[in-house]
Write a protein that holds these residues in place. Structure first.
Motif, PDB file in Angstrom:
ATOM      1  N   GLU A  19       0.829  -1.208   0.000  1.00 22.91           N
ATOM      2  CA  GLU A  19       0.000   0.000   0.000  1.00 22.91           C
ATOM      3  C   GLU A  19       0.866   1.261   0.000  1.00 22.91           C
ATOM      4  OE1 GLU A  19      -3.861   0.985   2.376  1.00 22.91           O
ATOM      5  OE2 GLU A  19      -2.111   1.245   3.674  1.00 22.91           O
ATOM      6  N   ASP A  20       1.937   1.242   0.809  1.00 18.04           N
ATOM      7  CA  ASP A  20       2.826   2.400   0.904  1.00 18.04           C
ATOM      8  C   ASP A  20       4.221   1.916   1.266  1.00 18.04           C
ATOM      9  OD1 ASP A  20       4.234   4.723   1.402  1.00 18.04           O
ATOM     10  OD2 ASP A  20       2.788   5.540   2.818  1.00 18.04           O
ATOM     11  N   PRO A  21       5.138   1.883   0.290  1.00 22.52           N
ATOM     12  CA  PRO A  21       6.489   1.384   0.556  1.00 22.52           C
ATOM     13  C   PRO A  21       7.304   2.268   1.495  1.00 22.52           C
ATOM     14  CG  PRO A  21       6.203   1.927  -1.782  1.00 22.52           C
ATOM     15  CD  PRO A  21       4.920   2.214  -1.098  1.00 22.52           C
ATOM     16  N   ASP A  22       6.752   3.415   1.872  1.00 25.81           N
ATOM     17  CA  ASP A  22       7.443   4.324   2.777  1.00 25.81           C
ATOM     18  C   ASP A  22       6.804   4.366   4.166  1.00 25.81           C
ATOM     19  OD1 ASP A  22       9.362   5.243   0.826  1.00 25.81           O
ATOM     20  OD2 ASP A  22       7.703   6.311  -0.116  1.00 25.81           O
ATOM     21  N   HIS A  23       5.915   3.401   4.446  1.00 24.22           N
ATOM     22  CA  HIS A  23       5.278   3.340   5.767  1.00 24.22           C
ATOM     23  C   HIS A  23       6.349   3.288   6.855  1.00 24.22           C
ATOM     24  CE1 HIS A  23       0.990   3.154   5.818  1.00 24.22           C
ATOM     25  NE2 HIS A  23       0.874   2.064   5.094  1.00 24.22           N
ATOM     26  N   ARG A  24       6.092   3.954   7.971  1.00 27.90           N
ATOM     27  CA  ARG A  24       6.964   3.867   9.140  1.00 27.90           C
ATOM     28  C   ARG A  24       6.562   2.636   9.954  1.00 27.90           C
ATOM     29  NH1 ARG A  24       5.945   8.888  12.397  1.00 27.90           N
ATOM     30  NH2 ARG A  24       3.847   8.253  11.848  1.00 27.90           N
ATOM     31  N   LEU A  25       7.507   2.115  10.729  1.00 29.50           N
ATOM     32  CA  LEU A  25       7.224   0.944  11.565  1.00 29.50           C
ATOM     33  C   LEU A  25       6.019   1.197  12.463  1.00 29.50           C
ATOM     34  CD1 LEU A  25      10.772  -0.212  12.744  1.00 29.50           C
ATOM     35  CD2 LEU A  25       9.383  -1.120  10.887  1.00 29.50           C
ATOM     36  N   HIS A  26       5.942   2.374  13.018  1.00 29.71           N
ATOM     37  CA  HIS A  26       4.831   2.726  13.900  1.00 29.71           C
ATOM     38  C   HIS A  26       3.493   2.597  13.173  1.00 29.71           C
ATOM     39  CE1 HIS A  26       2.532   4.834  16.965  1.00 29.71           C
ATOM     40  NE2 HIS A  26       2.000   5.546  15.986  1.00 29.71           N
ATOM     41  N   ASP A  27       3.444   3.086  11.924  1.00 34.91           N
ATOM     42  CA  ASP A  27       2.204   3.029  11.144  1.00 34.91           C
ATOM     43  C   ASP A  27       1.803   1.584  10.850  1.00 34.91           C
ATOM     44  OD1 ASP A  27       2.232   5.829  11.049  1.00 34.91           O
ATOM     45  OD2 ASP A  27       3.396   5.829   9.184  1.00 34.91           O
ATOM     46  N   ILE A  28       2.784   0.782  10.475  1.00 29.71           N
ATOM     47  CA  ILE A  28       2.509  -0.632  10.172  1.00 29.71           C
ATOM     48  C   ILE A  28       2.024  -1.352  11.427  1.00 29.71           C
ATOM     49  CG2 ILE A  28       3.514  -2.825   9.442  1.00 29.71           C
ATOM     50  CD1 ILE A  28       5.475  -1.152   7.703  1.00 29.71           C
ATOM     51  N   ALA A  29       2.724  -1.126  12.539  1.00 29.17           N
ATOM     52  CA  ALA A  29       2.358  -1.778  13.801  1.00 29.17           C
ATOM     53  C   ALA A  29       0.926  -1.437  14.187  1.00 29.17           C
ATOM     54  CB  ALA A  29       3.328  -1.353  14.906  1.00 29.17           C
ATOM     55  N   GLU A  30       0.566  -0.186  14.036  1.00 31.87           N
ATOM     56  CA  GLU A  30      -0.787   0.248  14.378  1.00 31.87           C
ATOM     57  C   GLU A  30      -1.832  -0.423  13.484  1.00 31.87           C
ATOM     58  OE1 GLU A  30      -2.307   4.553  14.071  1.00 31.87           O
ATOM     59  OE2 GLU A  30      -1.230   4.409  15.992  1.00 31.87           O
ATOM     60  N   ARG A  31      -1.558  -0.484  12.194  1.00 36.00           N
ATOM     61  CA  ARG A  31      -2.520  -1.077  11.258  1.00 36.00           C
ATOM     62  C   ARG A  31      -2.668  -2.578  11.467  1.00 36.00           C
ATOM     63  NH1 ARG A  31      -2.783   0.478   5.516  1.00 36.00           N
ATOM     64  NH2 ARG A  31      -4.882  -0.229   5.908  1.00 36.00           N
ATOM     65  N   VAL A  32      -1.538  -3.263  11.707  1.00 40.00           N
ATOM     66  CA  VAL A  32      -1.570  -4.725  11.853  1.00 40.00           C
ATOM     67  C   VAL A  32      -2.045  -5.126  13.250  1.00 40.00           C
ATOM     68  CG1 VAL A  32      -0.141  -6.823  11.797  1.00 40.00           C
ATOM     69  CG2 VAL A  32       0.218  -5.037  10.086  1.00 40.00           C
ATOM     70  N   GLY A  33      -1.796  -4.276  14.230  1.00 37.64           N
ATOM     71  CA  GLY A  33      -2.204  -4.590  15.594  1.00 37.64           C
ATOM     72  C   GLY A  33      -1.142  -5.350  16.363  1.00 37.64           C
ATOM     73  N   ILE A  34       0.122  -5.054  16.049  1.00 42.65           N
ATOM     74  CA  ILE A  34       1.236  -5.686  16.747  1.00 42.65           C
ATOM     75  C   ILE A  34       2.201  -4.576  17.186  1.00 42.65           C
ATOM     76  CG2 ILE A  34       1.014  -7.878  15.519  1.00 42.65           C
ATOM     77  CD1 ILE A  34       3.333  -7.059  13.720  1.00 42.65           C
ATOM     78  N   THR A  35       3.239  -4.961  17.908  1.00 40.75           N
ATOM     79  CA  THR A  35       4.215  -3.983  18.375  1.00 40.75           C
ATOM     80  C   THR A  35       5.173  -3.597  17.251  1.00 40.75           C
ATOM     81  OG1 THR A  35       5.826  -5.649  19.062  1.00 40.75           O
ATOM     82  CG2 THR A  35       4.147  -4.988  20.698  1.00 40.75           C
ATOM     83  N   GLU A  36       5.852  -2.463  17.440  1.00 40.04           N
ATOM     84  CA  GLU A  36       6.874  -2.060  16.474  1.00 40.04           C
ATOM     85  C   GLU A  36       7.989  -3.098  16.416  1.00 40.04           C
ATOM     86  OE1 GLU A  36       8.206   2.060  16.452  1.00 40.04           O
ATOM     87  OE2 GLU A  36       6.315   2.635  17.398  1.00 40.04           O
ATOM     88  N   ARG A  37       8.330  -3.677  17.559  1.00 34.67           N
ATOM     89  CA  ARG A  37       9.355  -4.727  17.590  1.00 34.67           C
ATOM     90  C   ARG A  37       8.901  -5.932  16.771  1.00 34.67           C
ATOM     91  NH1 ARG A  37      14.208  -6.300  17.041  1.00 34.67           N
ATOM     92  NH2 ARG A  37      14.817  -8.073  18.286  1.00 34.67           N
ATOM     93  N   GLY A  38       7.618  -6.268  16.853  1.00 36.83           N
ATOM     94  CA  GLY A  38       7.085  -7.354  16.037  1.00 36.83           C
ATOM     95  C   GLY A  38       7.230  -7.060  14.550  1.00 36.83           C
ATOM     96  N   VAL A  39       6.959  -5.821  14.163  1.00 26.19           N
ATOM     97  CA  VAL A  39       7.122  -5.427  12.763  1.00 26.19           C
ATOM     98  C   VAL A  39       8.586  -5.537  12.359  1.00 26.19           C
ATOM     99  CG1 VAL A  39       6.908  -3.532  11.101  1.00 26.19           C
ATOM    100  CG2 VAL A  39       5.100  -3.917  12.774  1.00 26.19           C
ATOM    101  N   GLN A  40       9.500  -5.098  13.232  1.00 23.53           N
ATOM    102  CA  GLN A  40      10.931  -5.201  12.937  1.00 23.53           C
ATOM    103  C   GLN A  40      11.340  -6.648  12.677  1.00 23.53           C
ATOM    104  OE1 GLN A  40      12.622  -3.410  16.468  1.00 23.53           O
ATOM    105  NE2 GLN A  40      13.214  -1.567  15.322  1.00 23.53           N
ATOM    106  N   LEU A  41      10.863  -7.556  13.514  1.00 25.31           N
ATOM    107  CA  LEU A  41      11.215  -8.971  13.362  1.00 25.31           C
ATOM    108  C   LEU A  41      10.640  -9.545  12.069  1.00 25.31           C
ATOM    109  CD1 LEU A  41      10.698 -10.130  17.050  1.00 25.31           C
ATOM    110  CD2 LEU A  41      12.886  -9.837  15.838  1.00 25.31           C
ATOM    111  N   ILE A  42       9.415  -9.173  11.741  1.00 23.54           N
ATOM    112  CA  ILE A  42       8.788  -9.649  10.508  1.00 23.54           C
ATOM    113  C   ILE A  42       9.526  -9.092   9.300  1.00 23.54           C
ATOM    114  CG2 ILE A  42       6.711  -9.439   9.082  1.00 23.54           C
ATOM    115  CD1 ILE A  42       5.104  -9.731  11.739  1.00 23.54           C
ATOM    116  N   LEU A  43       9.864  -7.811   9.328  1.00 19.89           N
ATOM    117  CA  LEU A  43      10.625  -7.222   8.221  1.00 19.89           C
ATOM    118  C   LEU A  43      11.975  -7.902   8.063  1.00 19.89           C
ATOM    119  CD1 LEU A  43       9.804  -3.436   8.579  1.00 19.89           C
ATOM    120  CD2 LEU A  43       9.246  -4.918   6.645  1.00 19.89           C
ATOM    121  N   ALA A  44      12.626  -8.231   9.176  1.00 23.12           N
ATOM    122  CA  ALA A  44      13.904  -8.944   9.111  1.00 23.12           C
ATOM    123  C   ALA A  44      13.727 -10.286   8.403  1.00 23.12           C
ATOM    124  CB  ALA A  44      14.481  -9.137  10.510  1.00 23.12           C
TER     125      ALA A  44
END
Length: 98
Positions: A19-44
């Motif tokens: 949807e947006d390749p420039d999304h910030r971790l905070h934005d993704i975490a909020e939309r998915v309903g997980i923590t920013e750390r969770g997003v970091q691990l998934i992105l890794a």
């Protein structure tokens, strides 16, 4: 709200990037309903396995999805990431003539 969903958080993060390749971790975490750390691990995971590429642009990250990559599970391995994004990704934006 239901306690389970049909898609994994990995798929949700991928769809947010589609949807947006420039999304910030905070934005993704909020939309998915997980923590920013969770997003970091998934992105890794997505980066390590070649599904996503990260590029630093100034102080932000820009993510590129590799649409030709095959889905991981044997039941879906005959499908590409592009098909997932096409089926479930952002709604097409309609241009209007003003």
């Amino acid at each position: 709200m239901a306690t389970w969903t049909f898609l994994s958080n990995h798929a949700h993060v991928l769809l947010c990037l589609a949807e947006d390749p420039d999304h910030r971790l905070h934005d993704i975490a909020e939309r998915v309903g997980i923590t920013e750390r969770g997003v970091q691990l998934i992105l890794a995971d997505l980066i390590a396995d070649g599904y996503v590429e990260r590029e630093r642009v100034g102080r932000r990250n820009h993510y590129t999805i590799h649409p030709e990559s095959r889905l991981r599970h044997p039941l879906e391995a005959h499908h590409r990431v592009a098909e997932l994004v096409e089926a479930l990704g952002p709604a097409p934006r309609h241009q209007t003539n003003c």
